[in-house]
Write an enzyme that holds these catalytic residues in place. Structure first.
Site, mmCIF file in Angstrom:
data_model
loop_
_atom_site.group_PDB
_atom_site.id
_atom_site.type_symbol
_atom_site.label_atom_id
_atom_site.label_comp_id
_atom_site.label_asym_id
_atom_site.label_seq_id
_atom_site.Cartn_x
_atom_site.Cartn_y
_atom_site.Cartn_z
ATOM 1 N N ASP A 1 -14.008 15.012 48.592
ATOM 2 C CA ASP A 1 -12.833 15.712 49.134
ATOM 3 C C ASP A 1 -13.276 17.175 49.247
ATOM 4 O O ASP A 1 -14.486 17.442 49.305
ATOM 5 C CB ASP A 1 -11.606 15.538 48.202
ATOM 6 C CG ASP A 1 -10.298 16.032 48.834
ATOM 7 O OD1 ASP A 1 -9.760 15.343 49.703
ATOM 8 O OD2 ASP A 1 -9.831 17.131 48.476
ATOM 9 N N LYS B 1 -7.006 9.974 42.428
ATOM 10 C CA LYS B 1 -7.603 11.235 42.888
ATOM 11 C C LYS B 1 -8.084 11.974 41.649
ATOM 12 O O LYS B 1 -7.565 11.773 40.554
ATOM 13 C CB LYS B 1 -6.554 12.077 43.616
ATOM 14 C CG LYS B 1 -7.131 13.121 44.539
ATOM 15 C CD LYS B 1 -7.446 12.561 45.909
ATOM 16 C CE LYS B 1 -8.179 13.568 46.765
ATOM 17 N NZ LYS B 1 -8.319 13.115 48.161
HETATM 18 P P1 NDP Z 1 -14.386 20.552 52.934
HETATM 19 O O1 NDP Z 1 -14.609 21.125 51.597
HETATM 20 O O2 NDP Z 1 -15.506 19.950 53.682
HETATM 21 O O3 NDP Z 1 -13.715 21.654 53.891
HETATM 22 C C1 NDP Z 1 -12.510 22.265 53.557
HETATM 23 C C2 NDP Z 1 -12.226 23.341 54.582
HETATM 24 O O4 NDP Z 1 -10.915 23.865 54.380
HETATM 25 C C3 NDP Z 1 -13.164 24.517 54.461
HETATM 26 O O5 NDP Z 1 -13.322 25.108 55.721
HETATM 27 C C4 NDP Z 1 -12.414 25.425 53.508
HETATM 28 O O6 NDP Z 1 -12.773 26.800 53.585
HETATM 29 C C5 NDP Z 1 -10.998 25.245 53.996
HETATM 30 N N1 NDP Z 1 -10.062 25.530 52.905
HETATM 31 C C6 NDP Z 1 -10.042 24.961 51.678
HETATM 32 N N2 NDP Z 1 -9.075 25.503 50.923
HETATM 33 C C7 NDP Z 1 -8.480 26.418 51.722
HETATM 34 C C8 NDP Z 1 -7.400 27.317 51.529
HETATM 35 N N3 NDP Z 1 -6.733 27.361 50.355
HETATM 36 N N4 NDP Z 1 -7.063 28.109 52.568
HETATM 37 C C9 NDP Z 1 -7.730 28.052 53.750
HETATM 38 N N5 NDP Z 1 -8.755 27.239 53.982
HETATM 39 C C10 NDP Z 1 -9.119 26.431 52.982
HETATM 40 O O7 NDP Z 1 -13.193 19.490 52.737
HETATM 41 P P2 NDP Z 1 -12.736 18.324 53.708
HETATM 42 O O8 NDP Z 1 -12.985 18.689 55.119
HETATM 43 O O9 NDP Z 1 -13.298 17.067 53.173
HETATM 44 O O10 NDP Z 1 -11.171 18.272 53.418
HETATM 45 C C11 NDP Z 1 -10.222 19.000 54.204
HETATM 46 C C12 NDP Z 1 -8.848 18.367 54.045
HETATM 47 O O11 NDP Z 1 -8.907 16.990 54.481
HETATM 48 C C13 NDP Z 1 -8.305 18.307 52.618
HETATM 49 O O12 NDP Z 1 -6.894 18.420 52.659
HETATM 50 C C14 NDP Z 1 -8.663 16.893 52.162
HETATM 51 O O13 NDP Z 1 -7.839 16.434 51.114
HETATM 52 C C15 NDP Z 1 -8.412 16.138 53.458
HETATM 53 N N6 NDP Z 1 -9.058 14.835 53.552
HETATM 54 C C16 NDP Z 1 -10.419 14.711 53.441
HETATM 55 C C17 NDP Z 1 -11.014 13.467 53.549
HETATM 56 C C18 NDP Z 1 -12.495 13.302 53.547
HETATM 57 O O14 NDP Z 1 -12.954 12.188 53.850
HETATM 58 N N7 NDP Z 1 -13.291 14.323 53.260
HETATM 59 C C19 NDP Z 1 -10.200 12.251 53.718
HETATM 60 C C20 NDP Z 1 -8.796 12.489 53.932
HETATM 61 C C21 NDP Z 1 -8.264 13.745 53.821
HETATM 62 P P3 NDP Z 1 -13.810 27.433 52.506
HETATM 63 O O15 NDP Z 1 -15.160 27.008 52.969
HETATM 64 O O16 NDP Z 1 -13.567 28.885 52.595
HETATM 65 O O17 NDP Z 1 -13.417 26.865 51.175
#
Ligand code: NDP
Length: 449
Positions: A162, A122
């Site tokens: 991510d 990562k």
């Molecule tokens: P994105 O950046 O597309 O979206 C993240 C979302 O979570 C946004 O809505 C963001 O809000 C919100 N967010 C981030 N940090 C916080 C916080 N501290 N408090 C509240 N909301 C928060 O990321 P992903 O959708 O790709 O990833 C989301 C989760 O899924 C993560 O844990 C990631 O590790 C996990 N994941 C992702 C994979 C992938 O293929 N993308 C694979 C496996 C797991 P804002 O816009 O305000 O930042």
């Protein structure tokens, strides 16, 4: 067992998230160590918690006004026993070594569960893409890759997206890698379709999460039809989790971002979801705009004075945390139980605290830990690598069917292993033990390295 946790505390005090992730695994694998004394002799636990390599570097870049900024770049190459390091890059101001080590550690087990030959890693940066112009993001990505290119490659380490790293960032990173190396290879996954990406990769984590949830429900002869679902986040994973829930007849009533959450009693339908996708992926706006567009809905800002998240206190049947780590604490878990939520399937990595997980297990709800439930993303990344190696593209249905089959297999493996270790229905035990055994057996085969 406590020895390893004490050792880690004394060696790297302050790595809270990493210690949390290790503790959760260590709690489950004790019976495996008891059954296999050779594991202790070979110090597999001590070896598996120590990254094979950590790369830490300076990533300077210039903003549109000519001001220079300096961010930190990281890559944690955790374990390559079963394949090249594989795992996403996160760009978010909260990024530090503890968070990346926890994510890399989880990734090792998750990748093993997919049945594909991928090790775990990562990386990322404390750079915040929010509010930056496309040119600023491009300059940062180029600076980041100017250093990272030395350590990655299609047979060495294959990063992906991510939080904060989507198709735009992967494009800029890939462009710079290709320029420096003068080669067009599958060094990153999550690429756009017309230059090496795989169909279904954008959808894969969210769709896979819902396929896993459906498998869990099927063990109790239930489906998602007419189920009311809480989804957190509004990024990649939340969007495609919502899309698949809708396709399977469920109703999604919440979404969120780091500023607040929306509640839509009528449900986020396909048209509203398209609005969210444009809002988040194209205009890069805030979820608050949802209530401006759909006034009969409710929005609340994050309230820092609360020690719980009101999103998890809405009436529902199922919960799909898809935002970030530790977003469900003990109090949130109690609210979910009070409201009789009977399924939690984790799209995000480690979204539930240790105490929250204990509550889910005590209540015997269907609880799918992230390393199993969200493995669909990396699984399709593995399929993207396979397609890149063969220089061909599989059709959408083929990739989706493979994804479904993989999620079904992961579910079955978790169930079988949990039964074998006397904990039927415990997906934490199933996922941790299955992933652990596969990786440590490969480590033992390869000697002390
Ligand atoms: P994105 O950046 O597309 O979206 C993240 C979302 O979570 C946004 O809505 C963001 O809000 C919100 N967010 C981030 N940090 C916080 C916080 N501290 N408090 C509240 N909301 C928060 O990321 P992903 O959708 O790709 O990833 C989301 C989760 O899924 C993560 O844990 C990631 O590790 C996990 N994941 C992702 C994979 C992938 O293929 N993308 C694979 C496996 C797991 P804002 O816009 O305000 O930042």
């Amino acid at each position: 067992m406590t020895d390893i946790l004490e050792l880690m505390q004394s060696r790297d005090p302050g790595e809270r998230e990493f210690h949390q992730a290790v503790e959760e695994v260590v709690d489950s694998i004790k019976p495996v160590l008891d059954r296999n004394p050779e594991y202790r002799r070979a110090a597999v636990l001590e070896r598996i918690v120590e990254p094979e390599r950590i790369i830490l570097f300076r990533a300077p870049w210039t903003d549109d006004q000519g001001q220079v900024h300096v961010n930190r770049g990281y890559r944690v190459e955790m374990n390559s026993a079963i394949g090249p390091y594989k795992g996403g890059l996160r760009f978010h101001p909260s990024v530090n070594l503890s968070i990346l080590k926890f994510l890399a550690f989880e990734q090792v087990f998750k990748n093993a569960l997919t049945t594909l030959p991928m090790g775990g890693g990562k990386g990322g940066s404390d750079f915040d893409p929010k509010g930056k112009s496309d040119n600023e993001v491009m300059r940062f990505c180029q600076s980041f890759m100017m250093e990272l290119f030395r350590y990655i490659g299609p047979n060495t380490d294959v990063p992906a997206g991510d939080i904060g790293v989507g198709a735009r960032e992967i494009g800029f990173l890939f462009g710079m890698y290709k320029k420096i190396r003068n080669e067009f290879t599958g060094v990153l996954t999550g690429k756009s379709l017309n230059w090496g990406g795989s169909l279904i990769r954008p959808e894969a984590t969210g769709y896979g999460n819902v396929y896993f949830a459906s498998e869990m429900l099927a063990t109790r002869e239930k489906t998602l039809e007419n189920k009311i679902c809480l989804v957190s986040g509004s990024g990649n994973v939340a969007q495609f989790t919502t899309e698949k829930i809708l396709q399977l007849g469920g109703k999604v009533v919440t979404l969120s971002d780091s500023s607040g959450y929306i509640y839509d009693e009528e449900g986020v339908d396909t048209e509203k979801l398209e609005f969210v996708k444009r809002l988040k992926n194209v205009r890069r706006g805030r979820i608050k705009e949802y209530v401006e567009k759909y006034p009969d809905t409710h929005y609340a800002d994050v309230d820092p004075s609360l020690d719980y998240n009101p999103l998890w206190d809405r009436k529902a049947d199922c919960a799909f945390p898809c935002a970030t780590q530790n977003e469900i604490n003990e109090k949130d878990a109690m609210h979910l139980m009070k409201n009789e939520v009977n399924l939690v399937s984790e799209g995000a990595n480690m979204p539930s605290t240790h105490q929250a997980v204990d509550i889910f297990l005590d209540h015997k709800i269907l609880y799918g830990p992230g390393k199993a439930a969200n493995a669909g993303g990396v699984a399709v990344s593995g399929l993207e690598m396979a397609q890149n190696s063969m220089r061909l593209n599989w059709p959408r249905e083929e990739v989706d069917n493979r994804l479904k089959t993989i999620m079904k297999q992961i579910h079955q493996t978790c169930c079988d292993v949990a039964v074998d270790f006397g904990e039927p229905g415990n997906y934490v035990v199933g996922a941790n033990i299955a992933g652990f055994v596969k990786v440590v057996d490969a480590m033992l085969d390869q000697g002390v390295v």
